[in-house]
Design a protein around this motif. Structure first.
Motif, PDB file in Angstrom:
ATOM      1  N   LEU A  88      21.369 -31.785  -6.170  1.00 53.32           N
ATOM      2  CA  LEU A  88      22.775 -32.121  -5.951  1.00 53.32           C
ATOM      3  C   LEU A  88      23.687 -31.317  -6.877  1.00 53.32           C
ATOM      4  O   LEU A  88      24.774 -30.884  -6.472  1.00 53.32           O
ATOM      5  CB  LEU A  88      22.990 -33.622  -6.144  1.00 53.32           C
ATOM      6  CG  LEU A  88      22.302 -34.498  -5.098  1.00 53.32           C
ATOM      7  CD1 LEU A  88      22.308 -35.956  -5.532  1.00 53.32           C
ATOM      8  CD2 LEU A  88      22.946 -34.330  -3.733  1.00 53.32           C
ATOM      9  N   MET A  89      23.250 -31.091  -8.108  1.00 47.99           N
ATOM     10  CA  MET A  89      24.015 -30.254  -9.037  1.00 47.99           C
ATOM     11  C   MET A  89      24.157 -28.836  -8.494  1.00 47.99           C
ATOM     12  O   MET A  89      25.242 -28.247  -8.549  1.00 47.99           O
ATOM     13  CB  MET A  89      23.316 -30.199 -10.405  1.00 47.99           C
ATOM     14  CG  MET A  89      23.395 -31.461 -11.216  1.00 47.99           C
ATOM     15  SD  MET A  89      22.248 -31.446 -12.630  1.00 47.99           S
ATOM     16  CE  MET A  89      22.794 -30.032 -13.564  1.00 47.99           C
ATOM     17  N   ALA A 108      21.076 -40.284  -8.811  1.00 42.09           N
ATOM     18  CA  ALA A 108      19.945 -40.234  -7.895  1.00 42.09           C
ATOM     19  C   ALA A 108      18.719 -40.849  -8.565  1.00 42.09           C
ATOM     20  O   ALA A 108      18.680 -41.041  -9.783  1.00 42.09           O
ATOM     21  CB  ALA A 108      19.665 -38.795  -7.485  1.00 42.09           C
ATOM     22  N   LYS A 109      17.721 -41.111  -7.756  1.00 44.35           N
ATOM     23  CA  LYS A 109      16.508 -41.764  -8.236  1.00 44.35           C
ATOM     24  C   LYS A 109      15.678 -40.865  -9.153  1.00 44.35           C
ATOM     25  O   LYS A 109      15.055 -41.335 -10.098  1.00 44.35           O
ATOM     26  CB  LYS A 109      15.662 -42.215  -7.049  1.00 44.35           C
ATOM     27  CG  LYS A 109      14.444 -43.002  -7.424  1.00 44.35           C
ATOM     28  CD  LYS A 109      13.733 -43.512  -6.200  1.00 44.35           C
ATOM     29  CE  LYS A 109      12.494 -44.309  -6.598  1.00 44.35           C
ATOM     30  NZ  LYS A 109      11.795 -44.826  -5.424  1.00 44.35           N
ATOM     31  N   THR A 110      15.669 -39.565  -8.872  1.00 45.88           N
ATOM     32  CA  THR A 110      14.845 -38.649  -9.665  1.00 45.88           C
ATOM     33  C   THR A 110      15.684 -37.514 -10.245  1.00 45.88           C
ATOM     34  O   THR A 110      16.741 -37.166  -9.714  1.00 45.88           O
ATOM     35  CB  THR A 110      13.725 -38.029  -8.798  1.00 45.88           C
ATOM     36  OG1 THR A 110      14.338 -37.187  -7.806  1.00 45.88           O
ATOM     37  CG2 THR A 110      12.859 -39.097  -8.141  1.00 45.88           C
ATOM     38  N   LYS A 162      21.472 -37.645 -17.546  1.00 44.90           N
ATOM     39  CA  LYS A 162      21.269 -38.868 -18.317  1.00 44.90           C
ATOM     40  C   LYS A 162      20.495 -39.905 -17.508  1.00 44.90           C
ATOM     41  O   LYS A 162      20.665 -40.014 -16.305  1.00 44.90           O
ATOM     42  CB  LYS A 162      22.629 -39.480 -18.742  1.00 44.90           C
ATOM     43  CG  LYS A 162      23.569 -38.516 -19.424  1.00 44.90           C
ATOM     44  CD  LYS A 162      23.016 -38.039 -20.742  1.00 44.90           C
ATOM     45  CE  LYS A 162      24.013 -37.108 -21.423  1.00 44.90           C
ATOM     46  NZ  LYS A 162      23.479 -36.381 -22.504  1.00 44.90           N
ATOM     47  N   SER A 163      19.694 -40.671 -18.215  1.00 47.87           N
ATOM     48  CA  SER A 163      18.996 -41.804 -17.603  1.00 47.87           C
ATOM     49  C   SER A 163      19.972 -42.975 -17.533  1.00 47.87           C
ATOM     50  O   SER A 163      20.678 -43.258 -18.498  1.00 47.87           O
ATOM     51  CB  SER A 163      17.781 -42.160 -18.449  1.00 47.87           C
ATOM     52  OG  SER A 163      17.098 -43.237 -17.883  1.00 47.87           O
ATOM     53  N   VAL A 164      20.027 -43.632 -16.380  1.00 49.53           N
ATOM     54  CA  VAL A 164      20.930 -44.772 -16.200  1.00 49.53           C
ATOM     55  C   VAL A 164      20.183 -45.898 -15.473  1.00 49.53           C
ATOM     56  O   VAL A 164      19.170 -45.678 -14.843  1.00 49.53           O
ATOM     57  CB  VAL A 164      22.188 -44.385 -15.390  1.00 49.53           C
ATOM     58  CG1 VAL A 164      23.032 -43.372 -16.137  1.00 49.53           C
ATOM     59  CG2 VAL A 164      21.824 -43.861 -14.005  1.00 49.53           C
ATOM     60  N   SER A 165      20.718 -47.087 -15.591  1.00 48.06           N
ATOM     61  CA  SER A 165      20.187 -48.218 -14.826  1.00 48.06           C
ATOM     62  C   SER A 165      21.188 -48.558 -13.737  1.00 48.06           C
ATOM     63  O   SER A 165      22.396 -48.590 -13.978  1.00 48.06           O
ATOM     64  CB  SER A 165      19.991 -49.422 -15.743  1.00 48.06           C
ATOM     65  OG  SER A 165      18.965 -49.163 -16.664  1.00 48.06           O
ATOM     66  N   TYR A 176      24.484 -37.146 -13.476  1.00 47.35           N
ATOM     67  CA  TYR A 176      25.084 -35.922 -14.000  1.00 47.35           C
ATOM     68  C   TYR A 176      26.562 -35.964 -13.668  1.00 47.35           C
ATOM     69  O   TYR A 176      26.945 -36.264 -12.531  1.00 47.35           O
ATOM     70  CB  TYR A 176      24.459 -34.675 -13.360  1.00 47.35           C
ATOM     71  CG  TYR A 176      25.230 -33.404 -13.646  1.00 47.35           C
ATOM     72  CD1 TYR A 176      25.119 -32.755 -14.865  1.00 47.35           C
ATOM     73  CD2 TYR A 176      26.096 -32.878 -12.700  1.00 47.35           C
ATOM     74  CE1 TYR A 176      25.841 -31.599 -15.138  1.00 47.35           C
ATOM     75  CE2 TYR A 176      26.819 -31.726 -12.956  1.00 47.35           C
ATOM     76  CZ  TYR A 176      26.693 -31.091 -14.181  1.00 47.35           C
ATOM     77  OH  TYR A 176      27.414 -29.956 -14.444  1.00 47.35           O
ATOM     78  N   SER A 177      27.404 -35.676 -14.661  1.00 46.95           N
ATOM     79  CA  SER A 177      28.849 -35.570 -14.457  1.00 46.95           C
ATOM     80  C   SER A 177      29.267 -34.146 -14.788  1.00 46.95           C
ATOM     81  O   SER A 177      29.040 -33.675 -15.915  1.00 46.95           O
ATOM     82  CB  SER A 177      29.599 -36.554 -15.360  1.00 46.95           C
ATOM     83  OG  SER A 177      29.310 -37.869 -14.988  1.00 46.95           O
TER      84      SER A 177
END
Length: 66
Positions: free
Chosen positions: A33-34, A24-26, A62-65, A7-8
């Motif tokens: 955190l937001m 974060a992982k989940t 968003k999903s990220v790797s 999240y940005s």
């Protein structure tokens, strides 16, 4: 690579100048955190966020790797 979520704050309407972002992982961890960031940096109380606000903010995760 592992999947994670991000999240940005600058992606949120009206917060374009804020440099904060989290990864974060989940999604649950990202939400926590937001909420903490909103309290500390923007003096917001996340318990005041209505369902529409939460729905909008959820679209910014968003999903990220990593």
């Amino acid at each position: 690579m592992k999947d994670a979520f991000s999240y940005s704050c600058r992606d949120c309407e009206g917060m374009e100048a804020c440099p904060a972002s989290v990864v974060a992982k989940t999604k649950s961890e990202v939400w926590k955190l937001m909420e903490l960031h909103a309290q500390v940096a923007h003096n917001e109380n996340p318990t005041d966020w209505d369902d529409g606000t939460r729905e909008y903010l959820g679209t910014l995760i968003k999903s990220v790797s990593v």
